[in-house]
Design an enzyme around this catalytic site. Structure first.
Site, PDB file in Angstrom:
ATOM      1  N   ASP A   1       0.086 -15.627  10.707  1.00 57.99           N
ATOM      2  CA  ASP A   1       0.331 -15.511  12.155  1.00 57.99           C
ATOM      3  C   ASP A   1       0.895 -14.108  12.385  1.00 57.99           C
ATOM      4  O   ASP A   1       1.177 -13.377  11.430  1.00 57.99           O
ATOM      5  CB  ASP A   1       1.355 -16.585  12.589  1.00 57.99           C
ATOM      6  CG  ASP A   1       1.690 -16.513  14.078  1.00 57.99           C
ATOM      7  OD1 ASP A   1       0.775 -16.320  14.889  1.00 57.99           O
ATOM      8  OD2 ASP A   1       2.889 -16.634  14.430  1.00 57.99           O
ATOM      9  N   SER A   2       1.099 -13.765  13.659  1.00 60.11           N
ATOM     10  CA  SER A   2       1.726 -12.483  13.960  1.00 60.11           C
ATOM     11  C   SER A   2       3.200 -12.486  13.560  1.00 60.11           C
ATOM     12  O   SER A   2       3.770 -11.430  13.315  1.00 60.11           O
ATOM     13  CB  SER A   2       1.619 -12.210  15.464  1.00 60.11           C
ATOM     14  OG  SER A   2       2.235 -13.266  16.172  1.00 60.11           O
TER      15      SER A   2
ATOM     16  N   TYR B   1       0.523 -10.409  18.995  1.00 62.44           N
ATOM     17  CA  TYR B   1      -0.941 -10.317  18.965  1.00 62.44           C
ATOM     18  C   TYR B   1      -1.537 -10.526  20.367  1.00 62.44           C
ATOM     19  O   TYR B   1      -2.646 -10.070  20.640  1.00 62.44           O
ATOM     20  CB  TYR B   1      -1.514 -11.404  18.038  1.00 62.44           C
ATOM     21  CG  TYR B   1      -1.630 -11.016  16.568  1.00 62.44           C
ATOM     22  CD1 TYR B   1      -1.080  -9.855  16.058  1.00 62.44           C
ATOM     23  CD2 TYR B   1      -2.317 -11.862  15.689  1.00 62.44           C
ATOM     24  CE1 TYR B   1      -1.194  -9.539  14.707  1.00 62.44           C
ATOM     25  CE2 TYR B   1      -2.448 -11.543  14.335  1.00 62.44           C
ATOM     26  CZ  TYR B   1      -1.887 -10.383  13.847  1.00 62.44           C
ATOM     27  OH  TYR B   1      -2.012 -10.060  12.523  1.00 62.44           O
ATOM     28  N   GLY B   2      -0.785 -11.240  21.197  1.00 64.95           N
ATOM     29  CA  GLY B   2      -1.318 -11.670  22.497  1.00 64.95           C
ATOM     30  C   GLY B   2      -1.825 -10.572  23.396  1.00 64.95           C
ATOM     31  O   GLY B   2      -2.686 -10.810  24.251  1.00 64.95           O
TER      32      GLY B   2
ATOM     33  N   CYS C   1      -2.509 -19.059  14.203  1.00 63.93           N
ATOM     34  CA  CYS C   1      -2.274 -18.277  15.410  1.00 63.93           C
ATOM     35  C   CYS C   1      -3.469 -18.525  16.328  1.00 63.93           C
ATOM     36  O   CYS C   1      -4.622 -18.395  15.897  1.00 63.93           O
ATOM     37  CB  CYS C   1      -2.184 -16.805  15.022  1.00 63.93           C
ATOM     38  SG  CYS C   1      -2.239 -15.685  16.433  1.00 63.93           S
ATOM     39  N   ASN C   2      -3.172 -18.907  17.563  1.00 63.16           N
ATOM     40  CA  ASN C   2      -4.274 -19.183  18.503  1.00 63.16           C
ATOM     41  C   ASN C   2      -5.028 -17.919  18.875  1.00 63.16           C
ATOM     42  O   ASN C   2      -6.244 -17.943  19.025  1.00 63.16           O
ATOM     43  CB  ASN C   2      -3.729 -19.826  19.777  1.00 63.16           C
ATOM     44  CG  ASN C   2      -3.410 -21.287  19.581  1.00 63.16           C
ATOM     45  OD1 ASN C   2      -4.220 -22.154  19.867  1.00 63.16           O
ATOM     46  ND2 ASN C   2      -2.222 -21.569  19.068  1.00 63.16           N
ATOM     47  N   THR C   3      -4.291 -16.820  19.049  1.00 64.18           N
ATOM     48  CA  THR C   3      -4.942 -15.577  19.458  1.00 64.18           C
ATOM     49  C   THR C   3      -5.933 -15.136  18.385  1.00 64.18           C
ATOM     50  O   THR C   3      -7.080 -14.771  18.688  1.00 64.18           O
ATOM     51  CB  THR C   3      -3.879 -14.483  19.704  1.00 64.18           C
ATOM     52  OG1 THR C   3      -2.783 -15.054  20.437  1.00 64.18           O
ATOM     53  CG2 THR C   3      -4.445 -13.318  20.472  1.00 64.18           C
TER      54      THR C   3
ATOM     55  N   GLU D   1      10.328 -15.259  19.451  1.00 66.08           N
ATOM     56  CA  GLU D   1      10.460 -14.416  18.260  1.00 66.08           C
ATOM     57  C   GLU D   1      11.859 -13.791  18.201  1.00 66.08           C
ATOM     58  O   GLU D   1      12.422 -13.602  17.130  1.00 66.08           O
ATOM     59  CB  GLU D   1       9.369 -13.338  18.305  1.00 66.08           C
ATOM     60  CG  GLU D   1       9.116 -12.626  17.019  1.00 66.08           C
ATOM     61  CD  GLU D   1       8.361 -13.434  15.956  1.00 66.08           C
ATOM     62  OE1 GLU D   1       7.538 -14.285  16.301  1.00 66.08           O
ATOM     63  OE2 GLU D   1       8.609 -13.187  14.771  1.00 66.08           O
TER      64      GLU D   1
ATOM     65  N   CYS E   1      -0.267 -21.900  21.622  1.00 67.37           N
ATOM     66  CA  CYS E   1       0.301 -20.774  20.876  1.00 67.37           C
ATOM     67  C   CYS E   1       1.224 -21.418  19.855  1.00 67.37           C
ATOM     68  O   CYS E   1       2.005 -22.315  20.202  1.00 67.37           O
ATOM     69  CB  CYS E   1       1.091 -19.851  21.803  1.00 67.37           C
ATOM     70  SG  CYS E   1       2.012 -18.576  20.907  1.00 67.37           S
ATOM     71  N   THR E   2       1.124 -20.979  18.616  1.00 72.84           N
ATOM     72  CA  THR E   2       1.886 -21.665  17.568  1.00 72.84           C
ATOM     73  C   THR E   2       3.395 -21.385  17.634  1.00 72.84           C
ATOM     74  O   THR E   2       4.167 -22.015  16.925  1.00 72.84           O
ATOM     75  CB  THR E   2       1.335 -21.299  16.178  1.00 72.84           C
ATOM     76  OG1 THR E   2       1.283 -19.875  16.056  1.00 72.84           O
ATOM     77  CG2 THR E   2      -0.050 -21.873  15.984  1.00 72.84           C
ATOM     78  N   HIS E   3       3.791 -20.445  18.486  1.00 72.45           N
ATOM     79  CA  HIS E   3       5.225 -20.244  18.690  1.00 72.45           C
ATOM     80  C   HIS E   3       5.829 -21.371  19.565  1.00 72.45           C
ATOM     81  O   HIS E   3       7.015 -21.639  19.495  1.00 72.45           O
ATOM     82  CB  HIS E   3       5.496 -18.916  19.423  1.00 72.45           C
ATOM     83  CG  HIS E   3       5.453 -17.706  18.554  1.00 72.45           C
ATOM     84  ND1 HIS E   3       4.288 -17.187  18.050  1.00 72.45           N
ATOM     85  CD2 HIS E   3       6.453 -16.890  18.112  1.00 72.45           C
ATOM     86  CE1 HIS E   3       4.563 -16.106  17.335  1.00 72.45           C
ATOM     87  NE2 HIS E   3       5.867 -15.904  17.345  1.00 72.45           N
TER      88      HIS E   3
HETATM   89  N1  DGL Z   1       1.582 -17.410  17.585  1.00 74.11           N
HETATM   90  C1  DGL Z   1       0.532 -16.721  18.172  1.00 74.11           C
HETATM   91  C2  DGL Z   1      -0.512 -17.529  18.862  1.00 74.11           C
HETATM   92  O1  DGL Z   1      -0.637 -18.692  18.549  1.00 74.11           O
HETATM   93  C3  DGL Z   1       0.654 -15.292  18.544  1.00 74.11           C
HETATM   94  C4  DGL Z   1       1.677 -14.921  19.538  1.00 74.11           C
HETATM   95  C5  DGL Z   1       1.667 -13.423  19.699  1.00 74.11           C
HETATM   96  O2  DGL Z   1       1.864 -12.740  18.697  1.00 74.11           O
HETATM   97  O3  DGL Z   1       1.427 -12.949  20.816  1.00 74.11           O
HETATM   98  O4  DGL Z   1      -1.252 -17.043  19.683  1.00 74.11           O
END
Ligand code: DGL
Length: 269
Positions: free
Chosen positions: A13-14, A45-46, A76-78, A157, A189-191
């Site tokens: 992930d990011s 990453y978004g 990571c979804n992105t 984060e 988003c996995t966060h």
């Molecule tokens: N956790 C990430 C996701 O699922 C990335 C969030 C990010 O870095 O912007 O998209």
């Protein structure tokens, strides 16, 4: 193949978001050894371009392959939205690649009573429109309304959750007209599992709030079982970041206990 049984599972992930997925995989498969890579040097990453996300993802996949991973989970979804096909092509037969979008879409498609689902995600994921496209194919009767919530991943984060600031930011996003009259909200988003309770409090448990961590773990179990790649003896996890951040260290301990060691992997030269 005997070697595949003992090979680790790579997860990336990011930043700390993928730890929610790693933790769910660890709970479902405590004997599997995990190699986690958080690309903290490029976080978030978004708001990166699809080309940058593809470039980062391939390099990280290469790193995980060099560490002998039998599976790569794009946690990571992105990156799942922009780079899943690219990573799969790059990895070929060397490992199985899993994304975090398909298991969530499959869970939504099983719901017969839902008319409308809301999706909250990074700008990149919303722009790729993967959830709307995939749900349209799997469950055409369900309307999808997506909202980019770019402040959430950096906020999490930085360790801002379960406090006044996070509640205010979350509330102002969830008040948005796009998210009205929904039967469920997808945390794309996995966060976001780290703020799931606050989101559920906002809705006073009146709607379903779904994230992908447990569903991805189930998908991983299924693949390993089918391929007979389950590990018999536990191995120790490894955690890598492309840049040290105090919050990453804290979050890793939060999920995996205090014994973890964080390594810096200088893969960007
Ligand atoms: N956790 C990430 C996701 O699922 C990335 C969030 C990010 O870095 O912007 O998209």
């Amino acid at each position: 193949m005997e070697t595949m049984k003992t090979s680790p599972i790579g997860i990336f992930d990011s930043g700390i978001g993928g730890l929610t997925v790693a933790h769910a995989i660890h709970k479902a498969l405590p004997k599997e050894q995990l190699i986690y890579f958080g690309d903290t040097a490029h976080l978030p990453y978004g708001d990166k371009s699809p080309d940058s996300i593809k470039y980062y993802s391939i390099r990280i996949a290469q790193f995980l392959l060099e560490h002998g991973c039998k599976m790569i989970v794009i946690a990571c979804n992105t990156a799942s939205a922009h780079a899943y096909e690219t990573v799969k092509d790059f990895v070929g037969k060397r490992a199985v690649v899993i994304n975090v979008i398909d298991p969530l879409v499959a869970a939504v498609a099983k719901q017969k009573k839902w008319n409308k689902v809301g999706v909250i995600a990074t700008k990149g994921t919303v722009k790729a429109d993967s959830y709307a496209k995939k749900i349209k194919t799997a469950a055409p009767q369900i309307q999808v309304s997506s909202l980019a919530t770019p402040l959430l991943a950096p906020m999490i984060e930085e360790g801002f959750f379960n406090n006044k600031i996070s509640r205010t930011v979350i509330g102002s996003y969830l008040d948005h007209k796009k998210l009205q009259k929904i039967d469920a909200l997808l945390l794309a988003c996995t966060h976001y599992p780290l703020i799931k309770e606050e989101i559920m409090d906002y809705y006073k448990n009146n709607i379903t709030v779904l994230d992908s961590a447990g569903l991805v773990a189930e998908a991983v179990v299924k693949v390993l079982r089918t391929k007979k790649w389950m590990r018999a003896q536990s191995g120790s996890h490894q955690f890598y970041v492309s840049d040290f951040t105090p919050s990453f260290q804290e979050s890793t301990k939060y999920f995996f206990g205090s014994k973890i060691t964080l390594h810096k992997a200088a893969i960007w030269k």
